[in-house]
Write a protein that holds these residues in place. Structure first.
Motif, short mmCIF file in Angstrom:
data_model
loop_
_atom_site.label_atom_id
_atom_site.label_comp_id
_atom_site.label_asym_id
_atom_site.label_seq_id
_atom_site.Cartn_x
_atom_site.Cartn_y
_atom_site.Cartn_z
N UNK A 1 -5.44 6.17 1.80
CA UNK A 1 -4.60 4.55 1.80
C UNK A 1 -5.01 4.17 0.51
N UNK A 2 -4.03 3.31 -0.21
CA UNK A 2 -4.30 2.88 -1.56
C UNK A 2 -3.42 1.55 -1.83
N UNK A 3 -3.94 0.66 -2.86
CA UNK A 3 -2.92 -0.31 -3.00
C UNK A 3 -3.66 -1.61 -2.85
N UNK A 4 -2.66 -2.81 -2.87
CA UNK A 4 -2.94 -4.20 -2.74
C UNK A 4 -2.56 -4.73 -1.53
N UNK A 5 -3.23 -4.40 -0.45
CA UNK A 5 -2.54 -4.77 1.04
C UNK A 5 -2.21 -6.15 1.10
N UNK B 1 0.77 -1.23 0.02
CA UNK B 1 0.18 -0.04 0.12
C UNK B 1 0.69 1.28 0.03
N UNK B 2 0.22 2.40 -0.21
CA UNK B 2 0.78 3.66 -0.18
C UNK B 2 0.17 4.55 0.50
N UNK B 3 0.74 5.79 1.25
CA UNK B 3 0.17 6.57 2.00
C UNK B 3 0.66 7.85 1.68
N UNK B 4 -0.67 8.74 1.39
CA UNK B 4 -0.54 9.96 0.77
C UNK B 4 -1.41 11.29 1.60
N UNK B 5 -0.84 12.32 1.37
CA UNK B 5 -1.57 13.18 2.12
C UNK B 5 -2.12 14.36 1.16
N UNK B 6 -3.20 14.90 1.28
CA UNK B 6 -3.75 16.11 0.31
C UNK B 6 -3.03 17.25 0.90
#
Length: 299
Positions: A103-107, A89-94
């Motif tokens: 939180x997005x991706x293929x856990x 997964x990846x973590x991103x901030x607005x």
């Protein structure tokens, strides 16, 4: 008649068998499907998406908000993003404030993000802001030296207003005179609001200068007591006001009545007054043992 009844019972039985045969495999598949869970801090909240998802499958993006008193722990963000092969997964901030997180991706496994939010640090109280009286009678007053990382409100109200100043130039906010305002550094990405500083904005003609406090600031020693007196715009509240001996004496002075200093404050100033030594004429000559000596400045 009996044939019809038997036929109905047979149909019901067959339908029941079909339901059992049809649904048992599906239920078994659902039970066998492995899921993973992403744990978030109690100070972050799911706005959309799910935190328990199928292992290794593309998850719906999870959008999170964060409590105002907390901010992102960038060490956790870096750890997850740099180990995609482990977590998937990846973590991103607005980039806009207040921030949102994704939180997005293929856990690939259960992931603990409980330390992703940390408490903001407090900011120091403001000491540079002051209040100025209107430039003309009936005009607006000013909160002076306020910047765009500060906010203000009329004391006793709830709504804060962000200053229009910039990061390098102090700005004056036009406000109603004769009122007390609360000013503070506003919250930002990593810091809490500062403690509140109160600023009084004087009415037109309400301020006095921070000099010329006394009617007389200097006396000549004559062996009698001298008492200093304040001008009408000031009140003496402490210090030595009466003396006989030559010397310099300190007093405490505040604006009289409801007047203020130019910056809207009323704190005491500490001017001094003095009693100068009396002038002594030099003798032109003196006699000792019937001998006359003449005074000379070369002695």
């Amino acid at each position: 008649m009996k044939t019809k009844i038997l036929r109905k019972k047979l149909i019901v039985f067959l339908l029941s068998c079909m339901m059992v045969v049809g649904f048992i495999p599906v239920t078994s598949l659902a039970a066998d499907q492995e899921t993973v869970t992403i744990t978030i801090p109690s100070t972050m909240h799911v706005q959309s998406g799910k935190l328990t998802v199928a292992k290794g499958e593309k998850m719906e993006d999870v959008i999170l908000t964060i409590d105002e008193d907390y901010h992102e722990n960038r060490e956790i963000t870096a750890k997850i993003n740099q180990n995609w092969g482990t977590y998937g997964i990846s973590l991103n901030m607005d980039p806009h404030y207040p921030p949102k997180f994704k939180i997005s991706g293929w856990p690939k496994c259960d992931i603990d993000l409980s330390e992703w939010a940390i408490k903001k640090k407090p900011q120091p109280i403001i000491h540079t802001v002051s209040g100025n009286e209107p430039r003309s009678e009936g005009g607006k007053g000013y909160i002076v030296a306020i910047e765009n990382n500060m906010e203000y409100r009329l004391k006793g109200t709830e709504t804060w207003t962000t200053s229009k100043g910039d990061d390098t130039n102090h700005y004056s906010e036009e406000v109603e005179a004769g009122q007390t305002y609360e000013v503070r550094y506003k919250t930002n990405w990593t810091q809490l609001p500062s403690e509140i500083m109160e600023v009084y904005v004087p009415r037109y003609g309400q301020t006095v200068r921070a000099y010329g406090f006394l009617k007389t600031e200097s006396y000549l020693y004559d062996g009698t007591a001298h008492t200093c007196e304040a001008n009408e715009d000031y009140t003496i509240v402490g210090g030595i006001t009466t003396a006989i001996d030559a010397g310099t004496y300190e007093i405490s002075v505040i604006p009289a009545g409801d007047k203020t200093w130019r910056d809207g404050t009323r704190g005491a100033k500490t001017p001094t007054w003095e009693i100068k030594k009396a002038n002594q004429d030099k003798p032109s000559a003196f006699i000792c043992d019937k001998t006359v000596f003449t005074w000379s400045s070369r002695w």
